[in-house]
Write a protein that holds these residues in place. Structure first.
Motif, PDB file in Angstrom:
ATOM      1  N   GLN A  61       9.347  47.215 -49.370  1.00  0.00           N
ATOM      2  CA  GLN A  61       8.472  46.061 -49.162  1.00  0.00           C
ATOM      3  C   GLN A  61       9.267  44.758 -49.196  1.00  0.00           C
ATOM      4  O   GLN A  61       9.083  43.868 -48.360  1.00  0.00           O
ATOM      5  N   ILE A  62      10.132  44.639 -50.170  1.00  0.00           N
ATOM      6  CA  ILE A  62      10.924  43.413 -50.305  1.00  0.00           C
ATOM      7  C   ILE A  62      11.868  43.254 -49.116  1.00  0.00           C
ATOM      8  O   ILE A  62      12.048  42.151 -48.591  1.00  0.00           O
ATOM      9  N   ALA A  63      12.464  44.357 -48.665  1.00  0.00           N
ATOM     10  CA  ALA A  63      13.377  44.282 -47.523  1.00  0.00           C
ATOM     11  C   ALA A  63      12.643  43.802 -46.274  1.00  0.00           C
ATOM     12  O   ALA A  63      13.150  42.948 -45.527  1.00  0.00           O
ATOM     13  N   VAL A  64      11.448  44.345 -46.026  1.00  0.00           N
ATOM     14  CA  VAL A  64      10.664  43.896 -44.872  1.00  0.00           C
ATOM     15  C   VAL A  64      10.265  42.426 -45.033  1.00  0.00           C
ATOM     16  O   VAL A  64      10.270  41.648 -44.071  1.00  0.00           O
ATOM     17  N   SER A  65       9.945  42.033 -46.262  1.00  0.00           N
ATOM     18  CA  SER A  65       9.574  40.639 -46.520  1.00  0.00           C
ATOM     19  C   SER A  65      10.734  39.708 -46.209  1.00  0.00           C
ATOM     20  O   SER A  65      10.537  38.612 -45.678  1.00  0.00           O
TER      21      SER A  65
ATOM     22  N   VAL B 207      15.845  34.329 -49.315  1.00  0.00           N
ATOM     23  CA  VAL B 207      16.300  34.950 -50.565  1.00  0.00           C
ATOM     24  C   VAL B 207      15.759  34.188 -51.771  1.00  0.00           C
ATOM     25  O   VAL B 207      15.276  34.776 -52.748  1.00  0.00           O
ATOM     26  N   LEU B 208      15.804  32.854 -51.709  1.00  0.00           N
ATOM     27  CA  LEU B 208      15.335  32.040 -52.833  1.00  0.00           C
ATOM     28  C   LEU B 208      13.837  32.219 -53.063  1.00  0.00           C
ATOM     29  O   LEU B 208      13.385  32.387 -54.211  1.00  0.00           O
ATOM     30  N   VAL B 209      13.055  32.204 -51.979  1.00  0.00           N
ATOM     31  CA  VAL B 209      11.601  32.354 -52.117  1.00  0.00           C
ATOM     32  C   VAL B 209      11.259  33.718 -52.703  1.00  0.00           C
ATOM     33  O   VAL B 209      10.415  33.827 -53.611  1.00  0.00           O
ATOM     34  N   LEU B 210      11.913  34.772 -52.219  1.00  0.00           N
ATOM     35  CA  LEU B 210      11.626  36.107 -52.751  1.00  0.00           C
ATOM     36  C   LEU B 210      12.074  36.241 -54.195  1.00  0.00           C
ATOM     37  O   LEU B 210      11.433  36.929 -54.992  1.00  0.00           O
TER      38      LEU B 210
ATOM     39  N   SER C 174      19.088  42.591 -50.573  1.00  0.00           N
ATOM     40  CA  SER C 174      20.353  42.962 -49.936  1.00  0.00           C
ATOM     41  C   SER C 174      20.112  43.810 -48.699  1.00  0.00           C
ATOM     42  O   SER C 174      20.701  43.564 -47.626  1.00  0.00           O
ATOM     43  N   MET C 175      19.229  44.790 -48.830  1.00  0.00           N
ATOM     44  CA  MET C 175      18.932  45.646 -47.671  1.00  0.00           C
ATOM     45  C   MET C 175      18.269  44.834 -46.557  1.00  0.00           C
ATOM     46  O   MET C 175      18.603  44.972 -45.377  1.00  0.00           O
ATOM     47  N   GLY C 176      17.296  43.986 -46.929  1.00  0.00           N
ATOM     48  CA  GLY C 176      16.601  43.185 -45.927  1.00  0.00           C
ATOM     49  C   GLY C 176      17.523  42.217 -45.216  1.00  0.00           C
ATOM     50  O   GLY C 176      17.401  42.004 -44.003  1.00  0.00           O
ATOM     51  N   ALA C 177      18.469  41.619 -45.957  1.00  0.00           N
ATOM     52  CA  ALA C 177      19.403  40.679 -45.339  1.00  0.00           C
ATOM     53  C   ALA C 177      20.302  41.377 -44.328  1.00  0.00           C
ATOM     54  O   ALA C 177      20.582  40.841 -43.253  1.00  0.00           O
TER      55      ALA C 177
ATOM     56  N   LEU D   5       1.811  36.862 -45.623  1.00  0.00           N
ATOM     57  CA  LEU D   5       1.312  38.219 -45.874  1.00  0.00           C
ATOM     58  C   LEU D   5       2.396  39.089 -46.499  1.00  0.00           C
ATOM     59  O   LEU D   5       2.138  39.856 -47.448  1.00  0.00           O
ATOM     60  N   ALA D   6       3.624  38.968 -46.006  1.00  0.00           N
ATOM     61  CA  ALA D   6       4.724  39.757 -46.557  1.00  0.00           C
ATOM     62  C   ALA D   6       4.997  39.369 -48.000  1.00  0.00           C
ATOM     63  O   ALA D   6       5.267  40.237 -48.850  1.00  0.00           O
ATOM     64  N   LEU D   7       4.928  38.081 -48.309  1.00  0.00           N
ATOM     65  CA  LEU D   7       5.131  37.640 -49.696  1.00  0.00           C
ATOM     66  C   LEU D   7       4.043  38.203 -50.611  1.00  0.00           C
ATOM     67  O   LEU D   7       4.331  38.604 -51.745  1.00  0.00           O
ATOM     68  N   ALA D   8       2.799  38.213 -50.115  1.00  0.00           N
ATOM     69  CA  ALA D   8       1.711  38.758 -50.933  1.00  0.00           C
ATOM     70  C   ALA D   8       1.938  40.238 -51.217  1.00  0.00           C
ATOM     71  O   ALA D   8       1.786  40.695 -52.369  1.00  0.00           O
ATOM     72  N   LEU D   9       2.336  41.009 -50.197  1.00  0.00           N
ATOM     73  CA  LEU D   9       2.577  42.438 -50.400  1.00  0.00           C
ATOM     74  C   LEU D   9       3.746  42.678 -51.356  1.00  0.00           C
ATOM     75  O   LEU D   9       3.684  43.550 -52.230  1.00  0.00           O
TER      76      LEU D   9
END
Length: 493
Positions: free
Chosen positions: A113-117, A463-466, A431-434, A377-381
């Motif tokens: 989820q975080i990677a997709v976000s 990265v900072l927002v997540l 890291s994976m999402g980046a 939406l991604a941040l909420a998930l």
């Protein structure tokens, strides 16, 4: 107490199905509201953009079946594992017994989820920065303090003499208005919808051109157009009053056209032919390249012809002003009414409004709008996923945390222990999402203006927002864990 395995699995699946149905019904209500809002939304643009996204029962039925099937499949594996647990191990160990494999699976889902976000946030950041860069990028023509308006003399059936008189007097009277630097007439304006292309041919052995000619866009302007609206002349001359219908046909070309037709020679004084009209034009000047159709376009061949040598009813007037250009709207209407009482003005706007609301910015604006919505939406998930995993881990470690507090662990220590778990998931997911975003954003290169696909600000902002969202999602259960009463925690087991 005698319950068989199938009964336990069935009970778990029923619970999952009820949650899925409740969520799907809630989604249906939300979707009805969102589609209604989207269908009523009108983007501030001169293009007829309509979002027709009315709710469809077939779409909802498919989504409902997919949601229920997905949740049942997702709930089947934990249900089978739970039903297979030996009763004595649970009774002996208490309710804090945790399957490490289940914990790793939950963590892996949150990481995904975080990677997709990260990917969605980076895309939204790139679109937002692209829109900001597009608003300030150099286009090759004047954009500030410019007022434009359109008219069509064909609506009043003006003959040639009447047309020429109106055009001359309109420019002269507008230029005498206070706060006006200059005024000019043009057949088209940059990023407009009425562009005209012509097939151009040169009879030069050094230039490779097919017999059918090269398709090039053109504009028809008054002599002071380049001084008022741009682009700047780099050599030669612009049009003069002597370039009238009785004089030889002349043209000003841009640098891209000069490079294409005469790559090794000076274009001044040379001629080209428009095949549609079989008319020859002598080049008298070369102007710098500019943007004409799209923000990201490569320099394209373009040429200008004097209005006094062409017949045009539909024209734009472009006015360069010292101050606010909108202050000249009423004086311009008054002048036009005095010259031609039955002639209406339309599409009156500043050049900045034309660029912002026209097709120049439409794609990047829609991309930024929907990118921002999907990013939220991604941040909420992601925040819900992190909160759920950390909160569940805290509930499973209630006794451990109670013992730590009873043995003197401070609140800050307990909070670091819990928050650290969420931050570890965030670090892996980010890291994976980046890494994925670095590859995917290269595909977006053609949709971006003035921003690199690997823009450090967009990546750093995501990265900072997540990191902040993950910290807050972990901090809430950590705060609850740090306030546990050790006696109650031990008694709960």
């Amino acid at each position: 107490l005698g319950a068989d395995r199938w009964r336990l699995v069935r009970r778990s699946l029923v619970e999952v199905a009820l949650l899925s149905l409740a969520g799907s019904l809630g989604a249906f209500v939300l979707a009805r509201w969102v589609t209604g809002r989207l269908s009523g939304m009108r983007v501030a643009t001169d293009a007829p953009v309509v979002f027709d996204v009315t709710a469809d029962w077939r779409v909802f039925a498919f989504t409902l079946v997919a949601a229920v099937a997905t949740t049942l499949l997702a709930g089947l594996l934990p249900a089978l594992r739970t039903a297979a647990v030996a009763p004595h191990s649970v009774l002996a160990g208490g309710r804090t017994v945790t399957d490490r494999r289940q914990h790793r699976l939950r963590g892996a889902l949150v990481v995904a989820q975080i990677a997709v976000s990260v990917l969605v946030l980076v895309a939204a950041g790139l679109f937002a920065r692209s829109m900001r860069a597009a608003q300030s990028m150099e286009l090759g023509f004047r954009t500030g303090n410019m007022l434009t308006a359109a008219f069509d003399l064909g609506m009043v059936r003006a003959d040639s003499a009447r047309r020429t008189t109106f055009q001359r007097e309109l420019v002269e009277r507008v230029q005498r208005l206070p706060g006006v630097r200059g005024a000019a007439l043009a057949d088209v304006i940059p990023f407009g919808y009425n562009n005209s292309s012509w097939r151009v041919f040169v009879d030069d052995p050094a230039t490779e051109i097919p017999e059918s000619g090269l398709s090039m866009f053109a504009n028809t302007v008054t002599p002071n157009y380049f001084r008022v609206a741009g682009p700047a002349l780099v050599r030669g001359r612009t049009f003069v009053e002597a370039d009238n219908s009785a004089a030889p046909r002349v043209a000003v070309i841009n640098e891209a056209m000069a490079r294409r037709l005469w790559p090794t020679a000076d274009p001044i004084g040379r001629s080209f032919r428009i095949l549609e009209t079989k008319t020859d034009y002598r080049v008298v000047g070369v102007a710098q390249d500019a943007k004409y159709m799209f923000l990201g376009e490569a320099p394209r061949p373009f040429f200008w012809r004097p209005l006094s040598q062409e017949n045009r009813d539909g024209l734009f007037i472009e006015i360069s002003t010292v101050g606010d250009p909108t202050a000249l709207e009423q004086p311009l209407r008054t002048i036009v009414h005095d010259l031609e009482p039955d002639l209406p003005l339309f599409d009156m706007r500043t050049m900045a409004e034309h660029l912002r609301n026209g097709r120049a910015m439409l794609g990047v604006r829609v991309g930024a709008m929907f990118g921002g919505a999907f990013a939220l939406l991604a941040l909420a998930l992601a925040s819900v996923g992190v909160y759920g995993v950390v909160s569940y881990a805290v509930s499973n470690r209630t006794r451990e945390i109670g013992i730590r507090i009873a043995l003197g662990a401070r609140m800050a220590t307990v909070m670091r222990l819990v928050v650290g778990q969420g931050l570890v998931l965030a670090a892996i997911g980010v890291s994976m999402g980046a890494v994925v975003a670095l590859g995917v954003t290269r595909v977006m290169a053609t949709l971006l203006y003035g921003v690199r696909p690997r823009d450090p600000i967009a990546f750093g902002g995501a990265v900072l927002v997540l990191a902040i969202i993950t910290f807050l999602a972990s901090w809430l259960p950590a705060r609850r864990a740090a306030r546990l009463d050790p006696i109650r925690a031990l008694r709960s087991e």
